[in-house]
Design a protein around this motif. Structure first.
Motif, PDB file in Angstrom:
ATOM      1  N   TYR A  87       0.811  -1.221   0.000  1.00 55.90           N
ATOM      2  CA  TYR A  87       0.000   0.000   0.000  1.00 55.90           C
ATOM      3  C   TYR A  87       0.843   1.269   0.000  1.00 55.90           C
ATOM      4  O   TYR A  87       0.370   2.328  -0.389  1.00 55.90           O
ATOM      5  CB  TYR A  87      -1.014  -0.031   1.141  1.00 55.90           C
ATOM      6  N   ASP A  88       2.089   1.187   0.413  1.00 57.60           N
ATOM      7  CA  ASP A  88       3.010   2.306   0.219  1.00 57.60           C
ATOM      8  C   ASP A  88       3.217   2.543  -1.271  1.00 57.60           C
ATOM      9  O   ASP A  88       3.238   3.686  -1.736  1.00 57.60           O
ATOM     10  CB  ASP A  88       4.364   2.021   0.874  1.00 57.60           C
ATOM     11  N   LEU A  89       3.353   1.456  -2.004  1.00 58.36           N
ATOM     12  CA  LEU A  89       3.534   1.565  -3.454  1.00 58.36           C
ATOM     13  C   LEU A  89       2.271   2.062  -4.142  1.00 58.36           C
ATOM     14  O   LEU A  89       2.347   2.803  -5.127  1.00 58.36           O
ATOM     15  CB  LEU A  89       3.975   0.225  -4.029  1.00 58.36           C
ATOM     16  N   VAL A  90       1.099   1.678  -3.640  1.00 53.57           N
ATOM     17  CA  VAL A  90      -0.153   2.180  -4.201  1.00 53.57           C
ATOM     18  C   VAL A  90      -0.230   3.697  -4.026  1.00 53.57           C
ATOM     19  O   VAL A  90      -0.548   4.432  -4.966  1.00 53.57           O
ATOM     20  CB  VAL A  90      -1.370   1.482  -3.551  1.00 53.57           C
ATOM     21  N   LEU A  91       0.067   4.180  -2.831  1.00 54.70           N
ATOM     22  CA  LEU A  91       0.043   5.622  -2.592  1.00 54.70           C
ATOM     23  C   LEU A  91       1.076   6.345  -3.445  1.00 54.70           C
ATOM     24  O   LEU A  91       0.801   7.427  -3.990  1.00 54.70           O
ATOM     25  CB  LEU A  91       0.281   5.913  -1.107  1.00 54.70           C
ATOM     26  N   ALA A  92       2.251   5.766  -3.582  1.00 50.28           N
ATOM     27  CA  ALA A  92       3.285   6.377  -4.428  1.00 50.28           C
ATOM     28  C   ALA A  92       2.860   6.375  -5.893  1.00 50.28           C
ATOM     29  O   ALA A  92       3.123   7.344  -6.620  1.00 50.28           O
ATOM     30  CB  ALA A  92       4.605   5.633  -4.260  1.00 50.28           C
ATOM     31  N   GLY A  93       2.187   5.319  -6.318  1.00 45.58           N
ATOM     32  CA  GLY A  93       1.708   5.255  -7.702  1.00 45.58           C
ATOM     33  C   GLY A  93       0.649   6.302  -7.992  1.00 45.58           C
ATOM     34  O   GLY A  93       0.638   6.908  -9.067  1.00 45.58           O
ATOM     35  N   ILE A  94      -0.252   6.524  -7.044  1.00 40.48           N
ATOM     36  CA  ILE A  94      -1.281   7.557  -7.220  1.00 40.48           C
ATOM     37  C   ILE A  94      -0.629   8.928  -7.307  1.00 40.48           C
ATOM     38  O   ILE A  94      -0.893   9.709  -8.227  1.00 40.48           O
ATOM     39  CB  ILE A  94      -2.297   7.497  -6.063  1.00 40.48           C
ATOM     40  N   PHE A  95       0.226   9.234  -6.351  1.00 41.37           N
ATOM     41  CA  PHE A  95       0.904  10.536  -6.335  1.00 41.37           C
ATOM     42  C   PHE A  95       1.781  10.706  -7.575  1.00 41.37           C
ATOM     43  O   PHE A  95       1.762  11.754  -8.228  1.00 41.37           O
ATOM     44  CB  PHE A  95       1.752  10.661  -5.065  1.00 41.37           C
ATOM     45  N   GLY A  96       2.534   9.675  -7.910  1.00 43.21           N
ATOM     46  CA  GLY A  96       3.441   9.761  -9.049  1.00 43.21           C
ATOM     47  C   GLY A  96       2.726   9.970 -10.366  1.00 43.21           C
ATOM     48  O   GLY A  96       3.174  10.759 -11.211  1.00 43.21           O
ATOM     49  N   SER A  97       1.608   9.297 -10.563  1.00 42.69           N
ATOM     50  CA  SER A  97       0.898   9.472 -11.824  1.00 42.69           C
ATOM     51  C   SER A  97       0.328  10.877 -11.961  1.00 42.69           C
ATOM     52  O   SER A  97       0.338  11.454 -13.053  1.00 42.69           O
ATOM     53  CB  SER A  97      -0.202   8.424 -11.962  1.00 42.69           C
ATOM     54  N   LEU A  98      -0.124  11.459 -10.870  1.00 36.36           N
ATOM     55  CA  LEU A  98      -0.634  12.825 -10.939  1.00 36.36           C
ATOM     56  C   LEU A  98       0.493  13.833 -11.171  1.00 36.36           C
ATOM     57  O   LEU A  98       0.327  14.806 -11.919  1.00 36.36           O
ATOM     58  CB  LEU A  98      -1.415  13.162  -9.672  1.00 36.36           C
ATOM     59  N   VAL A  99       1.635  13.599 -10.561  1.00 39.27           N
ATOM     60  CA  VAL A  99       2.781  14.487 -10.778  1.00 39.27           C
ATOM     61  C   VAL A  99       3.254  14.393 -12.223  1.00 39.27           C
ATOM     62  O   VAL A  99       3.561  15.415 -12.860  1.00 39.27           O
ATOM     63  CB  VAL A  99       3.922  14.152  -9.789  1.00 39.27           C
ATOM     64  N   VAL A 100       3.298  13.188 -12.764  1.00 39.12           N
ATOM     65  CA  VAL A 100       3.686  13.018 -14.167  1.00 39.12           C
ATOM     66  C   VAL A 100       2.691  13.742 -15.073  1.00 39.12           C
ATOM     67  O   VAL A 100       3.075  14.381 -16.061  1.00 39.12           O
ATOM     68  CB  VAL A 100       3.805  11.521 -14.527  1.00 39.12           C
ATOM     69  N   GLY A 101       1.401  13.676 -14.738  1.00 41.11           N
ATOM     70  CA  GLY A 101       0.397  14.380 -15.519  1.00 41.11           C
ATOM     71  C   GLY A 101       0.624  15.881 -15.529  1.00 41.11           C
ATOM     72  O   GLY A 101       0.475  16.540 -16.570  1.00 41.11           O
ATOM     73  N   VAL A 102       1.008  16.432 -14.399  1.00 41.19           N
ATOM     74  CA  VAL A 102       1.311  17.872 -14.331  1.00 41.19           C
ATOM     75  C   VAL A 102       2.524  18.197 -15.183  1.00 41.19           C
ATOM     76  O   VAL A 102       2.512  19.170 -15.951  1.00 41.19           O
ATOM     77  CB  VAL A 102       1.527  18.308 -12.863  1.00 41.19           C
ATOM     78  N   PHE A 103       3.579  17.400 -15.070  1.00 44.60           N
ATOM     79  CA  PHE A 103       4.783  17.667 -15.856  1.00 44.60           C
ATOM     80  C   PHE A 103       4.543  17.515 -17.356  1.00 44.60           C
ATOM     81  O   PHE A 103       5.036  18.309 -18.147  1.00 44.60           O
ATOM     82  CB  PHE A 103       5.946  16.767 -15.417  1.00 44.60           C
ATOM     83  N   VAL A 104       3.775  16.508 -17.741  1.00 45.33           N
ATOM     84  CA  VAL A 104       3.460  16.333 -19.161  1.00 45.33           C
ATOM     85  C   VAL A 104       2.668  17.532 -19.662  1.00 45.33           C
ATOM     86  O   VAL A 104       2.912  18.050 -20.754  1.00 45.33           O
ATOM     87  CB  VAL A 104       2.698  15.012 -19.395  1.00 45.33           C
ATOM     88  N   GLY A 105       1.727  18.005 -18.858  1.00 45.42           N
ATOM     89  CA  GLY A 105       0.923  19.157 -19.250  1.00 45.42           C
ATOM     90  C   GLY A 105       1.721  20.443 -19.347  1.00 45.42           C
ATOM     91  O   GLY A 105       1.410  21.319 -20.165  1.00 45.42           O
ATOM     92  N   GLN A 106       2.749  20.564 -18.533  1.00 44.77           N
ATOM     93  CA  GLN A 106       3.534  21.799 -18.521  1.00 44.77           C
ATOM     94  C   GLN A 106       4.651  21.813 -19.551  1.00 44.77           C
ATOM     95  O   GLN A 106       4.984  22.869 -20.080  1.00 44.77           O
ATOM     96  CB  GLN A 106       4.143  22.022 -17.128  1.00 44.77           C
ATOM     97  N   PHE A 107       5.265  20.680 -19.796  1.00 46.27           N
ATOM     98  CA  PHE A 107       6.487  20.657 -20.584  1.00 46.27           C
ATOM     99  C   PHE A 107       6.376  19.970 -21.944  1.00 46.27           C
ATOM    100  O   PHE A 107       7.383  19.737 -22.596  1.00 46.27           O
ATOM    101  CB  PHE A 107       7.616  20.008 -19.776  1.00 46.27           C
ATOM    102  N   THR A 108       5.167  19.619 -22.359  1.00 49.49           N
ATOM    103  CA  THR A 108       4.954  19.067 -23.696  1.00 49.49           C
ATOM    104  C   THR A 108       3.838  19.860 -24.375  1.00 49.49           C
ATOM    105  O   THR A 108       3.295  20.792 -23.793  1.00 49.49           O
ATOM    106  CB  THR A 108       4.580  17.571 -23.651  1.00 49.49           C
ATOM    107  N   THR A 109       3.516  19.467 -25.577  1.00 54.49           N
ATOM    108  CA  THR A 109       2.458  20.166 -26.306  1.00 54.49           C
ATOM    109  C   THR A 109       1.068  19.674 -25.929  1.00 54.49           C
ATOM    110  O   THR A 109       0.074  20.203 -26.430  1.00 54.49           O
ATOM    111  CB  THR A 109       2.659  19.981 -27.824  1.00 54.49           C
ATOM    112  N   VAL A 110       0.975  18.693 -25.050  1.00 56.21           N
ATOM    113  CA  VAL A 110      -0.321  18.199 -24.591  1.00 56.21           C
ATOM    114  C   VAL A 110      -0.928  19.251 -23.667  1.00 56.21           C
ATOM    115  O   VAL A 110      -0.255  19.801 -22.794  1.00 56.21           O
ATOM    116  CB  VAL A 110      -0.164  16.851 -23.851  1.00 56.21           C
ATOM    117  N   HIS A 111      -2.217  19.524 -23.864  1.00 54.98           N
ATOM    118  CA  HIS A 111      -2.907  20.507 -23.029  1.00 54.98           C
ATOM    119  C   HIS A 111      -2.892  20.031 -21.571  1.00 54.98           C
ATOM    120  O   HIS A 111      -3.113  18.847 -21.296  1.00 54.98           O
ATOM    121  CB  HIS A 111      -4.345  20.676 -23.526  1.00 54.98           C
TER     122      HIS A 111
END
Length: 72
Positions: free
Chosen positions: A8-32
């Motif tokens: 469950y530590d990994l589950v929490l890290a996976g949730i947080f990590g996927s949202l952080v990746v979504g923010v970075f993809v939105g900021q630093f690529t051409t994806v809205h």
């Protein structure tokens, strides 16, 4: 004292990590940014669903009927 990672530590890290990746993809690529965050939120929901339903916190369905002494 060594800490060992639990599932469950990994589950929490996976949730947080996927949202952080979504923010970075939105900021630093051409994806809205809205599209990226919503897309990676589905990844977070999939990780959460796996933690709840595929590898749930109980060993068997009968464990769900146990009373919780801390709340009595």
């Amino acid at each position: 004292m060594d800490y060992t990672w639990q599932y469950y530590d990994l589950v929490l890290a996976g949730i947080f990590g996927s949202l952080v990746v979504g923010v970075f993809v939105g900021q630093f690529t051409t994806v809205h940014p809205t599209t990226a965050i919503v897309g990676f939120s589905f990844v977070a929901a999939a990780v959460m669903g796996h933690g709840l339903f595929v590898n749930g916190p109980v060993d068997e369905p009968a464990d769900l009927a146990d009373e919780v002494d801390a709340l009595n």
